[in-house]
Design a protein around this motif. Structure first.
Motif: not given
Length: 384
Positions: A85-102
């Motif tokens: 499952g990628h939703a919920g808090s996992v999706f949040g972690a993905i989003g924050v890593v994505d911010m850091a990558l950009w």
């Protein structure tokens, strides 16, 4: 270049007032702001803001990878957790890593992210939105007077509990913005608190005396049929989408013709917003990012053709962060600092740790941490 580690810091945002919506309030007006620092073997780090409690599940998908492959790494992170499952808090972690990558990618290019993404100019139009449900009428007017001084002519209030009170508050705040526009844009957010029929009755009552721009999240986020029913029976637009985690969750809304303005939560990252914007553009719909600390997604909003208005929730930034942007002329003027334009004062953050108020979870590192942070961690451990 390779991604080698991560660490977590925390700070707070002091709103200077109670904040909240119909579902609950934070009377202290102090909220926690987690920061993710993504490390590389070349000494350049990226910063992401937002909750990332599941970072340990996500990090193996990017460890040892080149951080410049942002789009591929975004998909890789989602694939990594697909089965569980990628939703919920996992999706949040993905989003924050994505911010850091950009942030990393733009820093390596020595450009602000808005320019790297192809924006022509750094100004992003916005609307004032103070998470203002718990404020008295006088406090509400005072808050929006400060927004009006920054040139805003559009605003959104929290409501949904008492329609007559909401009418009074909308009228009072509208008066504040008349100095900037003869017809200020007015929005109301009821945060998924109604059934479809309740929402229709509520909006019809508002529209008896007010020219409402949109109602936000009138029903539960997953209720595409309910959103469609509301949209069909009112005059103002329906806006929703901030709590949807993945573009696949927008498909029912689009199938049912249930939405006029697609929204995306800033905390879900840059790539998610760009994909929502592209999806909306295919359906000739505008998008509006929902506010968050330091307005990181504003960089992406500057670069898309169908951006409508960016929610701005406060006129200040979290403690210890320096953010290269100015809130003026009814929007955000992004600066020229490479990346997201966010830097932080570790001394200020360490002082909070020494007070025993916050923790400092540690991730894997290849570079030694600064002495101040080691001392702060020791102080925190001693306080436990």
């Amino acid at each position: 270049m390779k991604i080698t580690g991560w660490r977590t810091l925390k700070t707070v945002h002091r709103w200077g007032r109670p904040i909240g919506d119909v579902n609950g309030t934070v009377e202290s007006g102090v909220t926690e702001v987690p920061l993710l620092i993504l490390e590389t073997d070349e000494g350049v780090s990226g910063i992401g803001l937002g909750g990332h409690a599941d970072i340990a599940r996500i990090f193996p998908a990017i460890e040892g990878e080149d951080p410049r492959a942002v789009t591929a790494l975004y998909d890789r992170m989602q694939s990594w957790v697909f089965k569980s499952g990628h939703a919920g808090s996992v999706f949040g972690a993905i989003g924050v890593v994505d911010m850091a990558l950009w942030d990393l990618k733009a820093k390596l290019a020595n450009q602000p992210l808005w320019r790297l993404l192809g924006a022509r100019q750094p100004f992003v139009p916005g609307y004032a939105s103070g998470l203002d449900f718990p404020l008295s009428l006088e406090e509400l007017v005072n808050l929006h007077s400060r927004f009006a001084e920054r040139g805003f002519s559009a605003f959104k209030l929290k409501g949904g509990l008492d329609v007559e009170q909401d009418i009074e508050r909308l009228r009072a705040v509208r008066e504040v913005y008349l100095g900037n526009s003869p017809s200020p844009a007015m929005m109301i957010d009821v945060n998924e608190s109604m059934s479809a029929k309740q929402a229709v009755r509520y909006v019809r009552r508002l529209e008896e005396t007010l020219d409402l721009t949109w109602i936000e999240e009138p029903v539960r986020r997953w209720d595409a049929v309910g959103h469609a029913l509301v949209r069909q029976q009112i005059n103002c637009a329906v806006a929703t989408g901030e709590n949807l985690t993945g573009i696949e969750q927008f498909q029912p809304l689009l199938r049912e013709q249930a939405v006029d303005v697609l929204q995306a939560g800033m905390c879900w990252g840059i790539s998610h917003f760009l994909r929502v914007a592209n999806l909306a553009h295919a359906f000739s719909l505008p998008v509006s990012p929902v506010g968050y600390n330091a307005n990181p997604v504003a960089h992406a909003a500057a670069a898309i053709p169908n951006h409508m208005s960016c929610e701005i929730q406060d006129l200040s930034f979290p403690l210890g962060l320096h953010v290269d942007q100015r809130i003026e002329n009814g929007g955000i003027m992004l600066g020229n600092t490479p990346g997201l334009g966010i830097t932080f004062d570790e001394t200020t953050l360490a002082q909070q740790l020494n007070e025993g108020g916050w923790t400092l979870p540690q991730g894997p590192h290849v570079r030694p941490e600064r002495a101040g942070l080691r001392l702060s961690l020791r102080a925190t451990q001693n306080n436990e």
